[in-house]
Write an enzyme that holds these catalytic residues in place. Structure first.
Site, PDB file in Angstrom:
ATOM      1  N   MET A  30       0.871  -1.175   0.000  1.00  0.00           N
ATOM      2  CA  MET A  30       0.000   0.000   0.000  1.00  0.00           C
ATOM      3  C   MET A  30       0.903   1.218   0.000  1.00  0.00           C
ATOM      4  N   GLU A 169      -2.249  -5.262 -12.093  1.00  0.00           N
ATOM      5  CA  GLU A 169      -2.889  -3.942 -11.988  1.00  0.00           C
ATOM      6  C   GLU A 169      -2.590  -3.015 -13.174  1.00  0.00           C
ATOM      7  N   TYR A 171       0.452  -2.338 -14.515  1.00  0.00           N
ATOM      8  CA  TYR A 171       1.764  -1.689 -14.506  1.00  0.00           C
ATOM      9  C   TYR A 171       2.684  -2.348 -15.564  1.00  0.00           C
ATOM     10  N   ARG A 219       3.245 -10.877  -8.049  1.00  0.00           N
ATOM     11  CA  ARG A 219       1.813 -10.496  -8.086  1.00  0.00           C
ATOM     12  C   ARG A 219       1.323 -10.697  -9.510  1.00  0.00           C
ATOM     13  N   HIS A 257      -5.816  -0.640 -13.290  1.00  0.00           N
ATOM     14  CA  HIS A 257      -6.329   0.622 -12.746  1.00  0.00           C
ATOM     15  C   HIS A 257      -7.322   1.278 -13.693  1.00  0.00           C
ATOM     16  N   ARG A 293     -10.884  -7.072  -0.560  1.00  0.00           N
ATOM     17  CA  ARG A 293     -12.077  -7.021   0.289  1.00  0.00           C
ATOM     18  C   ARG A 293     -12.144  -8.200   1.274  1.00  0.00           C
ATOM     19  N   ARG A 316      -5.427  -2.374   3.540  1.00  0.00           N
ATOM     20  CA  ARG A 316      -6.162  -1.352   4.290  1.00  0.00           C
ATOM     21  C   ARG A 316      -6.633  -1.840   5.664  1.00  0.00           C
ATOM     22  N   CYS A 339     -11.722  -2.082   8.638  1.00  0.00           N
ATOM     23  CA  CYS A 339     -11.626  -1.194   7.472  1.00  0.00           C
ATOM     24  C   CYS A 339     -12.968  -1.230   6.752  1.00  0.00           C
ATOM     25  N   CYS A 342     -13.652   2.621   2.553  1.00  0.00           N
ATOM     26  CA  CYS A 342     -14.144   3.903   2.044  1.00  0.00           C
ATOM     27  C   CYS A 342     -13.127   4.608   1.144  1.00  0.00           C
ATOM     28  N   GLN A 344     -11.307   6.933   1.824  1.00  0.00           N
ATOM     29  CA  GLN A 344     -11.304   8.387   2.013  1.00  0.00           C
ATOM     30  C   GLN A 344      -9.972   8.946   2.517  1.00  0.00           C
ATOM     31  N   ASP A 408     -25.860  11.026  24.798  1.00  0.00           N
ATOM     32  CA  ASP A 408     -26.524  11.240  23.503  1.00  0.00           C
ATOM     33  C   ASP A 408     -28.032  11.259  23.724  1.00  0.00           C
TER      34      ASP A 408
HETATM   35  P1  FAD Z   1     -23.253  13.396  14.215  1.00  0.00           P
HETATM   36  O1  FAD Z   1     -22.945  12.123  13.587  1.00  0.00           O
HETATM   37  O2  FAD Z   1     -24.309  14.227  13.631  1.00  0.00           O
HETATM   38  O3  FAD Z   1     -23.598  13.107  15.755  1.00  0.00           O
HETATM   39  C1  FAD Z   1     -24.081  14.091  16.648  1.00  0.00           C
HETATM   40  C2  FAD Z   1     -24.764  13.407  17.817  1.00  0.00           C
HETATM   41  O4  FAD Z   1     -25.038  14.376  18.808  1.00  0.00           O
HETATM   42  C3  FAD Z   1     -26.090  12.760  17.481  1.00  0.00           C
HETATM   43  O5  FAD Z   1     -26.069  11.384  17.855  1.00  0.00           O
HETATM   44  C4  FAD Z   1     -27.124  13.537  18.292  1.00  0.00           C
HETATM   45  O6  FAD Z   1     -28.188  12.726  18.764  1.00  0.00           O
HETATM   46  C5  FAD Z   1     -26.274  14.038  19.423  1.00  0.00           C
HETATM   47  N1  FAD Z   1     -26.805  15.283  20.077  1.00  0.00           N
HETATM   48  C6  FAD Z   1     -27.073  16.462  19.494  1.00  0.00           C
HETATM   49  N2  FAD Z   1     -27.473  17.368  20.422  1.00  0.00           N
HETATM   50  C7  FAD Z   1     -27.469  16.738  21.615  1.00  0.00           C
HETATM   51  C8  FAD Z   1     -27.750  17.122  22.952  1.00  0.00           C
HETATM   52  N3  FAD Z   1     -28.111  18.366  23.266  1.00  0.00           N
HETATM   53  N4  FAD Z   1     -27.654  16.200  23.924  1.00  0.00           N
HETATM   54  C9  FAD Z   1     -27.256  14.931  23.661  1.00  0.00           C
HETATM   55  N5  FAD Z   1     -26.961  14.515  22.400  1.00  0.00           N
HETATM   56  C10 FAD Z   1     -27.048  15.396  21.399  1.00  0.00           C
HETATM   57  N6  FAD Z   1     -19.086  10.506   6.113  1.00  0.00           N
HETATM   58  C11 FAD Z   1     -18.034   9.928   5.588  1.00  0.00           C
HETATM   59  O7  FAD Z   1     -16.912  10.256   5.949  1.00  0.00           O
HETATM   60  N7  FAD Z   1     -18.152   8.929   4.665  1.00  0.00           N
HETATM   61  C12 FAD Z   1     -19.354   8.492   4.249  1.00  0.00           C
HETATM   62  O8  FAD Z   1     -19.425   7.613   3.400  1.00  0.00           O
HETATM   63  C13 FAD Z   1     -20.494   9.096   4.795  1.00  0.00           C
HETATM   64  N8  FAD Z   1     -21.723   8.701   4.409  1.00  0.00           N
HETATM   65  C14 FAD Z   1     -22.811   9.294   4.947  1.00  0.00           C
HETATM   66  C15 FAD Z   1     -24.066   8.874   4.539  1.00  0.00           C
HETATM   67  C16 FAD Z   1     -25.193   9.453   5.078  1.00  0.00           C
HETATM   68  C17 FAD Z   1     -26.527   8.995   4.606  1.00  0.00           C
HETATM   69  C18 FAD Z   1     -25.068  10.467   6.068  1.00  0.00           C
HETATM   70  C19 FAD Z   1     -26.291  11.083   6.672  1.00  0.00           C
HETATM   71  C20 FAD Z   1     -23.833  10.892   6.473  1.00  0.00           C
HETATM   72  C21 FAD Z   1     -22.693  10.321   5.910  1.00  0.00           C
HETATM   73  N9  FAD Z   1     -21.412  10.718   6.265  1.00  0.00           N
HETATM   74  C22 FAD Z   1     -20.317  10.119   5.742  1.00  0.00           C
HETATM   75  C23 FAD Z   1     -21.205  11.882   7.160  1.00  0.00           C
HETATM   76  C24 FAD Z   1     -20.835  11.447   8.572  1.00  0.00           C
HETATM   77  O9  FAD Z   1     -21.774  10.541   9.069  1.00  0.00           O
HETATM   78  C25 FAD Z   1     -20.751  12.706   9.430  1.00  0.00           C
HETATM   79  O10 FAD Z   1     -19.736  13.535   8.933  1.00  0.00           O
HETATM   80  C26 FAD Z   1     -20.443  12.365  10.893  1.00  0.00           C
HETATM   81  O11 FAD Z   1     -21.449  11.546  11.427  1.00  0.00           O
HETATM   82  C27 FAD Z   1     -20.358  13.639  11.711  1.00  0.00           C
HETATM   83  O12 FAD Z   1     -20.057  13.279  13.028  1.00  0.00           O
HETATM   84  P2  FAD Z   1     -20.415  14.168  14.301  1.00  0.00           P
HETATM   85  O13 FAD Z   1     -19.997  13.354  15.457  1.00  0.00           O
HETATM   86  O14 FAD Z   1     -19.866  15.527  14.142  1.00  0.00           O
HETATM   87  O15 FAD Z   1     -21.996  14.357  14.278  1.00  0.00           O
HETATM   88  P1  NAP Z   2     -22.811  18.660   0.470  1.00  0.00           P
HETATM   89  O1  NAP Z   2     -21.836  17.686  -0.051  1.00  0.00           O
HETATM   90  O2  NAP Z   2     -22.353  19.995   0.895  1.00  0.00           O
HETATM   91  O3  NAP Z   2     -23.941  18.832  -0.652  1.00  0.00           O
HETATM   92  C1  NAP Z   2     -25.009  19.673  -0.492  1.00  0.00           C
HETATM   93  C2  NAP Z   2     -25.797  19.765  -1.800  1.00  0.00           C
HETATM   94  O4  NAP Z   2     -26.903  20.607  -1.583  1.00  0.00           O
HETATM   95  C3  NAP Z   2     -25.008  20.328  -2.950  1.00  0.00           C
HETATM   96  O5  NAP Z   2     -25.261  19.513  -4.078  1.00  0.00           O
HETATM   97  C4  NAP Z   2     -25.553  21.747  -3.122  1.00  0.00           C
HETATM   98  O6  NAP Z   2     -25.560  21.929  -4.519  1.00  0.00           O
HETATM   99  C5  NAP Z   2     -26.951  21.668  -2.532  1.00  0.00           C
HETATM  100  N1  NAP Z   2     -27.387  22.877  -1.809  1.00  0.00           N
HETATM  101  C6  NAP Z   2     -26.686  23.603  -0.919  1.00  0.00           C
HETATM  102  N2  NAP Z   2     -27.432  24.620  -0.424  1.00  0.00           N
HETATM  103  C7  NAP Z   2     -28.644  24.513  -1.014  1.00  0.00           C
HETATM  104  C8  NAP Z   2     -29.848  25.258  -0.915  1.00  0.00           C
HETATM  105  N3  NAP Z   2     -29.943  26.304  -0.109  1.00  0.00           N
HETATM  106  N4  NAP Z   2     -30.897  24.881  -1.659  1.00  0.00           N
HETATM  107  C9  NAP Z   2     -30.802  23.826  -2.499  1.00  0.00           C
HETATM  108  N5  NAP Z   2     -29.693  23.070  -2.630  1.00  0.00           N
HETATM  109  C10 NAP Z   2     -28.626  23.418  -1.894  1.00  0.00           C
HETATM  110  O7  NAP Z   2     -23.567  18.063   1.725  1.00  0.00           O
HETATM  111  P2  NAP Z   2     -24.271  16.662   1.994  1.00  0.00           P
HETATM  112  O8  NAP Z   2     -24.618  15.945   0.761  1.00  0.00           O
HETATM  113  O9  NAP Z   2     -25.344  16.997   2.960  1.00  0.00           O
HETATM  114  O10 NAP Z   2     -23.178  15.833   2.732  1.00  0.00           O
HETATM  115  C11 NAP Z   2     -22.699  16.255   4.020  1.00  0.00           C
HETATM  116  C12 NAP Z   2     -21.320  15.761   4.244  1.00  0.00           C
HETATM  117  O11 NAP Z   2     -21.343  14.344   4.451  1.00  0.00           O
HETATM  118  C13 NAP Z   2     -20.457  16.039   3.047  1.00  0.00           C
HETATM  119  O12 NAP Z   2     -19.513  17.029   3.336  1.00  0.00           O
HETATM  120  C14 NAP Z   2     -19.826  14.745   2.712  1.00  0.00           C
HETATM  121  O13 NAP Z   2     -18.423  14.819   2.736  1.00  0.00           O
HETATM  122  C15 NAP Z   2     -20.280  13.753   3.770  1.00  0.00           C
HETATM  123  N6  NAP Z   2     -20.664  12.539   3.066  1.00  0.00           N
HETATM  124  C16 NAP Z   2     -19.702  11.825   2.473  1.00  0.00           C
HETATM  125  C17 NAP Z   2     -20.042  10.716   1.761  1.00  0.00           C
HETATM  126  C18 NAP Z   2     -18.980   9.892   1.094  1.00  0.00           C
HETATM  127  O14 NAP Z   2     -19.290   8.926   0.431  1.00  0.00           O
HETATM  128  N7  NAP Z   2     -17.726  10.205   1.247  1.00  0.00           N
HETATM  129  C19 NAP Z   2     -21.354  10.315   1.654  1.00  0.00           C
HETATM  130  C20 NAP Z   2     -22.319  11.086   2.273  1.00  0.00           C
HETATM  131  C21 NAP Z   2     -21.959  12.202   2.970  1.00  0.00           C
HETATM  132  P3  NAP Z   2     -25.975  23.289  -5.230  1.00  0.00           P
HETATM  133  O15 NAP Z   2     -25.589  24.392  -4.294  1.00  0.00           O
HETATM  134  O16 NAP Z   2     -25.225  23.251  -6.515  1.00  0.00           O
HETATM  135  O17 NAP Z   2     -27.444  23.170  -5.451  1.00  0.00           O
HETATM  136 FE1  SF4 Z   3     -10.074   1.370   5.156  1.00  0.00          FE
HETATM  137 FE2  SF4 Z   3     -11.246   3.764   4.806  1.00  0.00          FE
HETATM  138 FE3  SF4 Z   3      -9.245   3.428   6.541  1.00  0.00          FE
HETATM  139 FE4  SF4 Z   3      -8.742   3.363   3.935  1.00  0.00          FE
HETATM  140  S1  SF4 Z   3      -9.489   5.116   5.090  1.00  0.00           S
HETATM  141  S2  SF4 Z   3      -7.958   1.958   5.469  1.00  0.00           S
HETATM  142  S3  SF4 Z   3     -10.550   2.321   3.217  1.00  0.00           S
HETATM  143  S4  SF4 Z   3     -11.281   2.517   6.658  1.00  0.00           S
END
Ligand code: FAD
Ligand code: NAP
Ligand code: SF4
Length: 695
Positions: A30, A169, A171, A219, A257, A293, A316, A339, A342, A344, A408
């Site tokens: 890696m 891959e 190469y 490989r 790739h 995987r 990973r 892992c 992702c 990322q 929470d």
């Molecule tokens: P959150 O996950 O929002 O957690 C906040 C917590 O605080 C909640 O559990 C809430 O109940 C609690 N809370 C709030 N107020 C109070 C209070 N007053 N008292 C007690 N508890 C409270 N990120 C990636 O990196 N890769 C992805 O592939 C990815 N996919 C996603 C797919 C989806 C559908 C969604 C919705 C998100 C995805 N994300 C992904 C984004 C990722 O989940 C968020 O960036 C991450 O969860 C943010 O973490 P956080 O701890 O800041 O907040």
């Molecule tokens: P986001 O990536 O910031 O996308 C928001 C979308 O909403 C954009 O397409 C934007 O496009 C639109 N938008 C913004 N303001 C708007 C408004 N006022 N009215 C209408 N459309 C509006 O946010 P997100 O999709 O909510 O994801 C949140 C975070 O979770 C992201 O930062 C992402 O990194 C993370 N996440 C990551 C993954 C992953 O696979 N890595 C998966 C899910 C989530 P326009 O402004 O062009 O309309």
């Molecule tokens: Fe696995 Fe994601 Fe960590 Fe890479 S960043 S090692 S894919 S969990």
């Protein structure tokens, strides 16, 4: 007496004749970025030492080029001079000190090199690289083989137990093997025997130069996933020729790739390609390594137990958890930080010229800098919010010896991960939640669920961390309050079951995920939209995920399940979508441009196959009973949708933080509560862990 391991095959030693590997776990190559600069070698040594101490049997380093032409990128890792070999001694000594073996990977990028010095068997440009390669002359081929031999000798001088010769891959070696990229008419091209000569000469001469007691892992490109790729008969012939040339182990390479089939992303089913290695095993006597995987011990053990391979390779998963092997051997697989594939923080970083790390383990590749040292001044710490940021912060602080209470409002830990885990292809997110549940237990965090916290409840703690996450952004176009308009929280949380036609406002990560969810979630009754109060997400039937079924997944992506056709490809047969979906954004251009570097194309291709209309440059004119009025390219149209799901980004949730400030209570802000823009779990976990390391 020691308890027998629950994974007897995984932990049986492998006798290679001249040396013995302590188990069947190979840490796959890696690229981390630490290979590229001499000043980073102490960090590279610490990184590998943690994995060796964690029980892995054999480590393979990231790729080192045998000469400058072979660099992946300018000034990348290279091994061609004795002074370069000397600095490797700190790496090999660190690994040997913990009882593991280590091989250096020799990788010549050929036409995948990202610089103008690139060479290849023929002058054929790769579709994923802007440079056109220079065709090697016959003399150039000989010099390149000598460079491999020189590098292997230097690797031995640097203390390595062997080398891995990267022949897959897509190469350079793979480019010689394939008629797709090798159109030479001299002794190095033409029929298969001549195309194989470059690979077999490298192995033969490395063996000759380095002696019989030197591990040579080769490989082999066993499934190319590109048009005009090798046929199965050619792959068997290559394996036999490499065996005859003197290799010790055959590792599996899957996909070039430039292949348009995902091979390691999270949506690829676990061990989806292990059948390729199993198919080759009866053809050769060499031990074979299965790969791609494989992330949990039961999967690895299953492959070995059924005779599918002799070793398993994981790269990973060992970035994510350096102690993976020790935990598995001790029967504590439930403690593994899995892992989630992702990409990322690892591959996406490497492809952006940043050092690799890991989303679930921010210490990866910064082991010497991010240290969770025991505290000398234990404090009472409150962490509010058990999303990824709060979970990381609470558990690291508790591991260091602080007394931590984690609150929470919800009745389960995980925050938004509880929504992410419901997306088809993101099933691995369950593992992170399982890991944190055990971490809470093991580190002694006091967990208070179903406890919304206000400022008054936090008086008396020595330190307060606010990790309250985000609120979804609301929209203000006409009709935004129409019952058709719902939030992604309603849909993914199970409160709303959408009808057969849905528009999604916002094409960020969440918009794409919601589209994926909707094209898979079965319709209950095609004519009716269901809006019912649900108590939790588990009440809503989960989408039917092809990621859990290798046969369905291969049909969707066009992989021949018998691995017999050239390149292992067949015509893709995507299943029809469960709904008609429009994915919209206001910005001009292709939706999804900001998704992950190595995974964005997979999301776009999946939705395209499900006929999702992805539109940029959209103006939202209004929602009413007839549907959603929009304007695109100056043309107005009404989308006849049953729902409009708003995925328009997020705002920090700061009510608690502001109340604390008003009450004069100092607090730290992390995760979405700190900055919601471009927040992901990588930043949330990293920020939570770093704060806890400093508290
Ligand atoms: P959150 O996950 O929002 O957690 C906040 C917590 O605080 C909640 O559990 C809430 O109940 C609690 N809370 C709030 N107020 C109070 C209070 N007053 N008292 C007690 N508890 C409270 N990120 C990636 O990196 N890769 C992805 O592939 C990815 N996919 C996603 C797919 C989806 C559908 C969604 C919705 C998100 C995805 N994300 C992904 C984004 C990722 O989940 C968020 O960036 C991450 O969860 C943010 O973490 P956080 O701890 O800041 O907040
Ligand atoms: P986001 O990536 O910031 O996308 C928001 C979308 O909403 C954009 O397409 C934007 O496009 C639109 N938008 C913004 N303001 C708007 C408004 N006022 N009215 C209408 N459309 C509006 O946010 P997100 O999709 O909510 O994801 C949140 C975070 O979770 C992201 O930062 C992402 O990194 C993370 N996440 C990551 C993954 C992953 O696979 N890595 C998966 C899910 C989530 P326009 O402004 O062009 O309309
Ligand atoms: Fe696995 Fe994601 Fe960590 Fe890479 S960043 S090692 S894919 S969990």
């Amino acid at each position: 007496m020691t308890t027998p391991s629950p994974y007897p095959h995984l932990f049986s030693p492998l006798d290679l004749g001249f040396t013995t590997l302590r188990n069947r776990i190979l840490m796959g190559s890696m690229h981390t970025g630490l290979e590229d600069r001499a000043r980073d070698f102490p960090k590279l040594a610490a990184y590998f030492a943690e994995r060796a101490a964690g029980g892995v049997g054999l480590i393979v380093t990231g790729g080192f080029a045998p000469n400058m032409m072979g660099w992946l990128a300018p000034f990348g890792g290279k091994l061609s001079w004795p002074w370069e070999a000397r600095k490797h001694r700190q790496v090999t000594a660190a690994v040997h000190g913990h009882g593991a073996k280590i091989c250096l990977q020799l990788l010549h990028a050929g036409r995948y090199a990202y610089h103008p010095l690139q060479v290849a068997p023929s002058r054929i440009k790769s579709p994923i690289n802007p440079f056109t390669p220079r065709a090697l002359t016959g003399f150039g081929v000989e010099r390149t083989i000598s460079a491999y031999v020189n590098a292997a000798r230097l690797a031995r001088d640097g203390g390595y137990d062997g080398v891995e010769i990267m022949g897959s891959e897509g190469y350079l070696i793979n480019q010689f093997l394939s008629a797709r990229t090798n159109r030479r008419t001299d002794a190095w091209g033409g029929d298969l025997r001549k195309r194989m000569r470059f690979a077999t000469e490298i192995v033969r001469r490395v063996r000759e130069a380095c002696g019989p007691d030197f591990i040579i892992v080769y490989r082999l490109s066993m499934l190319e996933l590109v048009p005009e790729g090798s046929s199965w008969d050619e792959i068997v012939a290559q394996a036999k020729a490499i065996e005859a040339a003197g290799a010790t182990l055959l590792n599996t390479g899957i996909g070039w790739h430039e292949a348009r089939v995902p091979t390691i992303a999270t949506s690829v089913p676990r061990a989806a390609f292990a059948g390729v290695t199993a198919k080759l095993r009866p053809e050769v006597k060499l031990p074979l390594v299965a790969t791609n995987r494989i992330n949990m011990p039961d999967v690895a053990e299953g492959i070995l137990a059924c005779g599918g391979a002799d070793l398993v390779s994981m790269a990973r998963p060992l970035l994510a958890d350096p102690a993976w092997a020790n935990k598995a051997r001790a029967g504590r697989a439930d403690r593994i930080n899995t892992c989630i594939a992702c990409n990322q923080a690892c591959l996406d970083h490497v492809f952006s010229q940043k050092n690799a790390s890991c989303l679930v383990n921010p210490r990866a590749c910064v082991e010497t800098e991010l240290v969770y040292a025991p505290t000398t001044a234990p404090r009472r710490i409150a962490v509010v919010g058990a999303g990824p940021a709060g979970l990381a912060c609470a558990t690291v602080a508790a591991e260091r010896g602080h007394r931590v209470t984690l609150f929470d409002a919800a009745d389960e830990i995980g925050g938004q991960f509880n929504l992410a885990k419901r997306i088809p292809g993101k099933e691995e997110f369950h593992e992170t939640l399982r890991y944190f549940r055990h971490r809470i237990e093991d580190t002694g965090v006091e967990l208070r669920l179903s406890t919304p916290v206000d400022a008054a409840a936090l008086a008396g703690f020595d330190a307060v961390v606010v990790a309250t996450g985000i609120r979804p952004r609301t929209v203000d176009f006409p009709g935004a309050d129409h019952p058709k308009v719902v939030s992604y929280l309603d849909v993914l949380g199970g409160r709303v079951r959408t009808g057969p036609r849905v528009a999604i406002v916002g094409a960020g990560g969440i918009g794409f995920d919601v589209a994926e969810f909707l094209v898979h979630q079965p319709l209950v009754d095609a004519s009716v939209m269901e809006v019912a109060p649900k108590t939790d997400a588990a009440d809503s039937p989960s989408p039917d995920s092809p990621s859990l079924d290798p046969a369905r997944w291969m049909a969707e992506w066009g992989v021949d399940p018998t691995f017999s056709s050239p390149g292992g490809l067949r015509r893709p047969e995507p299943e029809p979508p469960a709904r008609e979906v429009w994915l919209l954004q206001r910005s001009p251009g292709k939706p999804g441009a900001k998704l992950g570097k190595t995974t964005g194309w997979i999301h776009r291709a999946t939705l395209k196959a499900k006929q999702v209309a992805m539109l940029g440059g959209v103006s939202y004119l209004g929602v009413d009973d007839t549907g959603f009025r929009i304007r695109v390219d100056g043309q107005e149209q009404t989308l006849p949708v049953d729902q409009v799901v708003v995925c328009a980004g997020q705002e920090p949730r700061r009510d608690l933080f502001e109340a604390l400030q008003a009450a004069g209570i100092a607090a730290h802000l992390i995760g979405g509560a700190d900055v919601a823009a471009e927040l992901d779990a990588k930043r949330a976990i990293d920020q939570g862990s770093r704060l806890a390391a400093a508290l």
